[in-house]
Design an enzyme around this catalytic site. Sequence first.
Site, PDB file in Angstrom:
ATOM      1  N   ASP A 194     -31.505 -12.391  41.897  1.00  0.00           N
ATOM      2  CA  ASP A 194     -31.818 -11.895  40.552  1.00  0.00           C
ATOM      3  C   ASP A 194     -31.605 -12.968  39.485  1.00  0.00           C
ATOM      4  O   ASP A 194     -32.199 -12.928  38.419  1.00  0.00           O
ATOM      5  CB  ASP A 194     -30.944 -10.667  40.259  1.00  0.00           C
ATOM      6  CG  ASP A 194     -31.024 -10.233  38.807  1.00  0.00           C
ATOM      7  OD1 ASP A 194     -32.120  -9.821  38.395  1.00  0.00           O
ATOM      8  OD2 ASP A 194     -30.022 -10.328  38.083  1.00  0.00           O
ATOM      9  N   LEU A 202     -31.058  -7.007  31.698  1.00  0.00           N
ATOM     10  CA  LEU A 202     -32.184  -7.358  30.825  1.00  0.00           C
ATOM     11  C   LEU A 202     -32.817  -8.703  31.186  1.00  0.00           C
ATOM     12  O   LEU A 202     -33.697  -9.177  30.489  1.00  0.00           O
ATOM     13  CB  LEU A 202     -31.709  -7.406  29.361  1.00  0.00           C
ATOM     14  CG  LEU A 202     -31.278  -6.061  28.774  1.00  0.00           C
ATOM     15  CD1 LEU A 202     -30.668  -6.252  27.408  1.00  0.00           C
ATOM     16  CD2 LEU A 202     -32.450  -5.098  28.697  1.00  0.00           C
ATOM     17  N   ARG A 203     -32.333  -9.286  32.282  1.00  0.00           N
ATOM     18  CA  ARG A 203     -32.838 -10.615  32.651  1.00  0.00           C
ATOM     19  C   ARG A 203     -34.352 -10.585  32.898  1.00  0.00           C
ATOM     20  O   ARG A 203     -35.081 -11.489  32.506  1.00  0.00           O
ATOM     21  CB  ARG A 203     -32.091 -11.121  33.880  1.00  0.00           C
ATOM     22  CG  ARG A 203     -32.044 -12.634  33.967  1.00  0.00           C
ATOM     23  CD  ARG A 203     -31.180 -13.110  35.101  1.00  0.00           C
ATOM     24  NE  ARG A 203     -29.823 -13.350  34.678  1.00  0.00           N
ATOM     25  CZ  ARG A 203     -28.749 -12.904  35.318  1.00  0.00           C
ATOM     26  NH1 ARG A 203     -28.882 -12.190  36.402  1.00  0.00           N
ATOM     27  NH2 ARG A 203     -27.540 -13.162  34.876  1.00  0.00           N
ATOM     28  N   GLY A 204     -34.827  -9.521  33.539  1.00  0.00           N
ATOM     29  CA  GLY A 204     -36.259  -9.401  33.835  1.00  0.00           C
ATOM     30  C   GLY A 204     -37.103  -9.385  32.573  1.00  0.00           C
ATOM     31  O   GLY A 204     -38.138 -10.058  32.484  1.00  0.00           O
TER      32      GLY A 204
END
Length: 348
Positions: A204, A285-287
């Site tokens: 991720d 919230l990385r995506g």
Amino acid sequence: MNKKTSERPVFPFVSIIGQEEMKLSLILNVIDPKIGGVMIMGDRGTGKSTVVRALVDLLPPIEVVENDPYNSDPYDTEAMSDEVLEKIKNKEKLSIVQIKTPMIDLPLGATEDRVCGTIDIEKAISEGVKAFEPGLLAQANRGILYVDEVNLLDDHLVDVLLDSAASGWNTVEREGISICHPAKFILIGSGNPEEGELRPQLLDRFGMHAQIKTVKEPSLRVKIVQQRELFERNPKDFKEKYRKEQEELMNRIVIARKNVKNIDIKYELLEKISLICSELNVDGLRGDLVTSRAAKALVAFEGRNEVTEKDIFTIITLCLRHRLRKDPLESVDSGFKVQETFKKVFGY
């Protein structure tokens, strides 16, 4: 070692056939390193390391402070070592040289000391100086750190690499002594899925995930083999043939790097990106962040100034497919789920 033997010929990036996913992911990360690196997964012998080396060969040289082990930027205090900052404070004149963008290959058996650097405790205690031997992270500062077979690397070491790549700093602590130095690099990992995937938590943290397959089309396979043979027969002539195209691509990247901060993305598009992430149950919230950054980098690369739905569709699979995996035994989604959700949210 003389220059002739130390510099091996590198296959030109523009002459590489196919593998568009991988090439696009690498270019976008070079335009905006904050995307967070690329994980390239694919079969053996699909040219993963060839493409990475070709990319580095394409990049313009960088200016560094001479004889500084951290490739310190002479103009940016955020990318300088303590020694260089000290020289500036004392109004010493800096000697500036140009070097090729560094690319560091991380060997599979590397220890944490080799990667992060070591502190000579005895020297520190007896002489009262911070005796630090820089590691591979110092050498990779302002360049690219390439880890082949990253899925076979110790999880703890992968964690260390990802932490440095995300923060831009490397900190080494031992016996109460702490050393910190800049380590801003683009992390590129590659591996063969047959040998196992990275754990979902580590996967991720890579900005993008490119999947590459062996080319099935016989005529394309023949063309790839012929290209390789021509290159090996006479690397100089082969490179000369593609020189103009290489220079054009390099200029596009240089201009895109400057312009990426001026690219706009409408609020409605950001909302839809977040809705897709939410529908796909992407943790954190990385995506969302990576998708909007990658879309802006793509727009800058194409010489435009505003993100469209088509831009998001082009990059969203690369940014999200590896974030859907919750079970370590599951394989990474080919992109079908991401594309279906995109179509649903955008009403296609």
